[in-house]
Design a protein around this motif. Structure first.
Motif: not given
Ligand code: S3P
Length: 178
Positions: A83-111
């Protein structure tokens, strides 16, 4: 490779952030930081207990503080909570410190990866599939704001780590990783 910048892995629960992060850190000879572990140390209790005794808002406040703390560091591989980057403040701080990479997976795989979900307060109990789909729909816009997006659904941890490494090297114009 952007040498001193942090490499921050974000994205939904069970997309492999911690495992991939540890592998990536080992490959690059960098320190690995698990933000959820920092939160647990700071609170002196595991995440499910933070949620049950202090509540989610208290957890999110701790998360903001740990994001600020890690953003002051350099050269780390960081796994952030889902949930971290759902808060724009967190996303902004993390982007300032480096490269932000989102890992994704389809819902069935998550489950299939979350099992009982007992260690993840947001997925505890009945109706996991529906909750995964709902939360994902709410968060996808935030996840899409990362600098790089990697679908981990059909890749092993090793493959995801290597894939990220080669994309980072491409970005850096084929400089030596480190
Ligand atoms: C959360 C994800 C968890 C942890 C907490 C909240 C979320 O981390 O931070 O339970 O809001 O998606 P993982 O993504 O490592 O499971």
């Amino acid at each position: 490779m952007e040498e001193k910048k942090n490499i921050i892995l974000c994205g939904f629960m069970a997309t492999g952030k911690s495992s991939v992060g540890q592998r990536l850190a080992a490959m690059l000879g960098r320190d690995f930081v698990d933000l959820d572990s920092w939160i647990e140390s700071e609170a002196g209790m595991p995440i499910p207990r933070i949620f049950s005794t202090l509540g989610e808002p208290a957890f999110r406040a701790l998360e903001v503080r740990m994001v600020e703390r890690v953003a002051e560091r350099t050269g780390c591989v960081v796994a952030a909570g889902g949930g971290a980057i759902v808060n724009p403040k967190n996303l902004e701080a993390l982007k300032r410190s480096g490269i932000v990479i989102t890992l994704t997976a389809d819902p069935e795989t998550i489950l299939s990866r979350v099992g009982t979900g007992d260690d993840r307060p947001l997925l505890r109990g009945e109706g996991k599939a529906e909750r995964i789909r709902l939360l994902m729909a709410q968060r996808n816009e935030a996840y899409a704001k990362a600098d790089m997006i990697v679908d981990t659904s059909s890749m092993s941890i090793e493959e995801v780590a290597r894939h990220i490494l080669s994309r980072l090297e491409e970005r850096a114009g084929s400089q030596v990783a480190g």
